[in-house]
Design a protein around this motif. Structure first.
Motif, PDB file in Angstrom:
ATOM      1  N   ASN A   1      14.530   9.564   5.009  1.00  0.00           N
ATOM      2  CA  ASN A   1      13.134   9.120   4.904  1.00  0.00           C
ATOM      3  C   ASN A   1      12.166  10.295   4.718  1.00  0.00           C
ATOM      4  O   ASN A   1      10.990  10.097   4.450  1.00  0.00           O
ATOM      5  N   LEU A   2      12.700  11.540   4.823  1.00  0.00           N
ATOM      6  CA  LEU A   2      11.815  12.704   4.712  1.00  0.00           C
ATOM      7  C   LEU A   2      11.667  13.207   3.269  1.00  0.00           C
ATOM      8  O   LEU A   2      10.956  14.169   3.014  1.00  0.00           O
ATOM      9  N   TYR A   3      12.382  12.606   2.320  1.00  0.00           N
ATOM     10  CA  TYR A   3      12.205  12.984   0.912  1.00  0.00           C
ATOM     11  C   TYR A   3      12.381  11.744   0.053  1.00  0.00           C
ATOM     12  O   TYR A   3      12.976  10.752   0.508  1.00  0.00           O
ATOM     13  N   VAL A   4      11.862  11.783  -1.200  1.00  0.00           N
ATOM     14  CA  VAL A   4      11.915  10.550  -1.976  1.00  0.00           C
ATOM     15  C   VAL A   4      13.256  10.341  -2.671  1.00  0.00           C
ATOM     16  O   VAL A   4      13.749   9.218  -2.751  1.00  0.00           O
ATOM     17  N   THR A   5      13.850  11.414  -3.181  1.00  0.00           N
ATOM     18  CA  THR A   5      15.165  11.270  -3.808  1.00  0.00           C
ATOM     19  C   THR A   5      15.829  12.636  -3.962  1.00  0.00           C
ATOM     20  O   THR A   5      15.150  13.676  -3.869  1.00  0.00           O
ATOM     21  N   TYR A   6      17.138  12.621  -4.199  1.00  0.00           N
ATOM     22  CA  TYR A   6      17.879  13.840  -4.528  1.00  0.00           C
ATOM     23  C   TYR A   6      18.468  13.639  -5.919  1.00  0.00           C
ATOM     24  O   TYR A   6      19.162  12.648  -6.171  1.00  0.00           O
ATOM     25  N   ILE A   7      18.171  14.570  -6.826  1.00  0.00           N
ATOM     26  CA  ILE A   7      18.704  14.494  -8.185  1.00  0.00           C
ATOM     27  C   ILE A   7      19.612  15.693  -8.407  1.00  0.00           C
ATOM     28  O   ILE A   7      19.154  16.842  -8.366  1.00  0.00           O
TER      29      ILE A   7
ATOM     30  N   GLU B   1       6.282   4.084  -6.133  1.00  0.00           N
ATOM     31  CA  GLU B   1       7.549   3.389  -6.393  1.00  0.00           C
ATOM     32  C   GLU B   1       8.653   3.915  -5.475  1.00  0.00           C
ATOM     33  O   GLU B   1       8.710   5.121  -5.209  1.00  0.00           O
ATOM     34  N   GLU B   2       9.521   3.032  -5.009  1.00  0.00           N
ATOM     35  CA  GLU B   2      10.664   3.476  -4.203  1.00  0.00           C
ATOM     36  C   GLU B   2      11.836   3.823  -5.099  1.00  0.00           C
ATOM     37  O   GLU B   2      12.064   3.125  -6.098  1.00  0.00           O
ATOM     38  N   LEU B   3      12.573   4.881  -4.751  1.00  0.00           N
ATOM     39  CA  LEU B   3      13.643   5.363  -5.631  1.00  0.00           C
ATOM     40  C   LEU B   3      14.973   5.376  -4.896  1.00  0.00           C
ATOM     41  O   LEU B   3      14.999   5.477  -3.673  1.00  0.00           O
ATOM     42  N   PRO B   4      16.089   5.316  -5.661  1.00  0.00           N
ATOM     43  CA  PRO B   4      17.387   5.481  -4.985  1.00  0.00           C
ATOM     44  C   PRO B   4      17.446   6.866  -4.365  1.00  0.00           C
ATOM     45  O   PRO B   4      16.839   7.807  -4.892  1.00  0.00           O
ATOM     46  N   LYS B   5      18.167   7.012  -3.260  1.00  0.00           N
ATOM     47  CA  LYS B   5      18.155   8.295  -2.541  1.00  0.00           C
ATOM     48  C   LYS B   5      18.970   9.380  -3.239  1.00  0.00           C
ATOM     49  O   LYS B   5      18.878  10.541  -2.915  1.00  0.00           O
ATOM     50  N   TRP B   6      19.826   8.982  -4.195  1.00  0.00           N
ATOM     51  CA  TRP B   6      20.592   9.988  -4.944  1.00  0.00           C
ATOM     52  C   TRP B   6      20.798   9.516  -6.370  1.00  0.00           C
ATOM     53  O   TRP B   6      21.250   8.399  -6.596  1.00  0.00           O
ATOM     54  N   VAL B   7      20.442  10.359  -7.330  1.00  0.00           N
ATOM     55  CA  VAL B   7      20.712  10.073  -8.732  1.00  0.00           C
ATOM     56  C   VAL B   7      21.702  11.143  -9.211  1.00  0.00           C
ATOM     57  O   VAL B   7      21.313  12.267  -9.518  1.00  0.00           O
ATOM     58  N   PRO B   8      23.020  10.832  -9.239  1.00  0.00           N
ATOM     59  CA  PRO B   8      24.003  11.855  -9.631  1.00  0.00           C
ATOM     60  C   PRO B   8      23.981  12.146 -11.136  1.00  0.00           C
ATOM     61  O   PRO B   8      23.730  11.240 -11.933  1.00  0.00           O
ATOM     62  N   SER B   9      24.225  13.408 -11.514  1.00  0.00           N
ATOM     63  CA  SER B   9      24.256  13.778 -12.934  1.00  0.00           C
ATOM     64  C   SER B   9      25.601  13.369 -13.553  1.00  0.00           C
ATOM     65  O   SER B   9      26.613  13.344 -12.865  1.00  0.00           O
TER      66      SER B   9
END
Ligand code: AHR
Length: 343
Positions: free
Chosen positions: A150-156, A314-322
């Motif tokens: 909850n402390l960051y919006v997403t990890y890419i 907007e809410e985002l998934p917590k991880w967007v893998p490359s």
């Protein structure tokens, strides 16, 4: 009279007891800690924020090699193309500097988005909480961290464990039919997610063909250190069939060390590294490197897009893998593939 005094006395004592109980009930420590507040949804410009409204403070790890240079260029060039303001902070591979830079961006009233490429996985809660309190949008890029989501919006960023498993699978193919399967591992900077997860993934996959890791040490992502570590190992023994370098740079260092020791890299000792930078393709064309497992550094377009979405609430998934591939020196189309590479 005596009875009346006794009744009054008992009444006063009773009231005192009740008041004390009531006070104790209202001041008792709560059994559950108060819930951590969710990050504020969006910036003041939401829901109409545009790229020109974003002032991004980017905490880069440093400039340790070709991969990092491509990652930095991606952030600088894309910022210009999109018309957002980028404040670039070079942490010089020093964790204390990176944390100080984070505090600096938290206190900078112009910065509304913070992007972190974390040197280490742990120790981020305090600055992340500070950022949340200051209403900043925080996006983690490249290196995952161990902190409450909850402390960051997403990890890419990449699936480093998958890169490690792919590396083990490729090393198994390279060592197929060999009697000895002794492999040396050149590790990145040990506290980073890239080093931890690649190492773990490799160990998960290497059992399939009976690889034995006989040496493992950090080369801190650098060609110079990768070379020094390999030189030291070669002085002790030359009984090695493969080298797993957790990045291309350390692989280049190992290649030099092997050549100086009179061995032919790519033939006498199979070399596999991670990143797929331009120089790795050059080394494959020259026959020194057998395989490079891709780790995509061109993350800025996705990161900025995610920041804009979060800025607009907007809410985002917590991880967007490359999405990443594997490249081999024996690929008949290697020259063509090399010509099409962008980093
Ligand atoms: O986090 C990605 C890693 O960091 C790359 O593999 C390495 O080259 C870089 O320094």
């Amino acid at each position: 009279m005596f009875r009346f005094k006794k009744i009054v006395f008992l009444f006063i004592v009773g009231m005192m007891v009740l008041t004390a109980c009531g006070g104790a009930a209202t001041t008792a420590a709560p059994t559950e800690p108060p819930p951590t507040p969710e990050p504020k949804a969006g910036l003041d410009c939401a829901p109409n924020c545009q790229y020109k409204d974003l002032v991004v403070g980017f905490l880069q790890t440093g400039s340790e090699g070709g991969w990092r240079a491509a990652n930095t260029a991606s952030f600088k060039e894309t910022a210009e193309q999109l018309g957002l303001t980028l404040k670039f902070y070079d942490s010089q591979n020093d964790l204390a500097k990176q944390v100080a830079g984070f505090h600096q961006f938290n206190q900078d009233p112009e910065v509304n988005v913070i992007v972190l490429a974390a040197l280490e996985t742990t120790g981020w809660e305090e600055v992340l909480q500070e950022a949340m309190d200051a209403g900043k949008v925080v996006v983690i890029e490249d290196r995952r961290i161990d902190a409450p989501e909850n402390l960051y919006v997403t990890y890419i960023g990449s699936d480093f464990a998958l890169e490690g498993r792919k590396s083990a699978e490729e090393m198994c193919k390279l060592l197929e039919g060999m009697k000895g399967k002794k492999v040396w591992e050149l590790v990145g900077n040990v506290g980073s997610s890239a080093a931890k997860d690649r190492g773990q993934g490799f160990r998960e996959g290497m059992g399939a063909c009976g690889i034995e890791i006989t040496n493992s040490q950090t080369g801190n992502w650098s060609a110079t250190e990768g070379k020094q570590v390999t030189e030291a190992w070669l002085k002790e023994s030359k009984d090695v069939q493969g080298i797993f370098a957790q990045n291309d740079e350390m692989g280049f260092g190992a290649i030099e060390a092997l050549k100086e020791a009179g061995l032919k890299p790519g033939t006498d000792v199979k070399i596999l590294s991670v990143d797929a930078t331009g120089n790795a393709f050059k080394a494959m064309l020259e026959g020194d490197l057998n395989v490079t497992v891709e780790c995509n550094p061109l993350l800025a377009p996705q990161v900025y897009e995610a920041a804009l979405k979060a800025a607009n609430g907007e809410e985002l998934p917590k991880w967007v893998p490359s999405q990443e591939g594997v490249f081999r020196s024996d690929d008949p189309n290697l020259e063509e593939i090399t010509a099409g590479r962008t980093y």
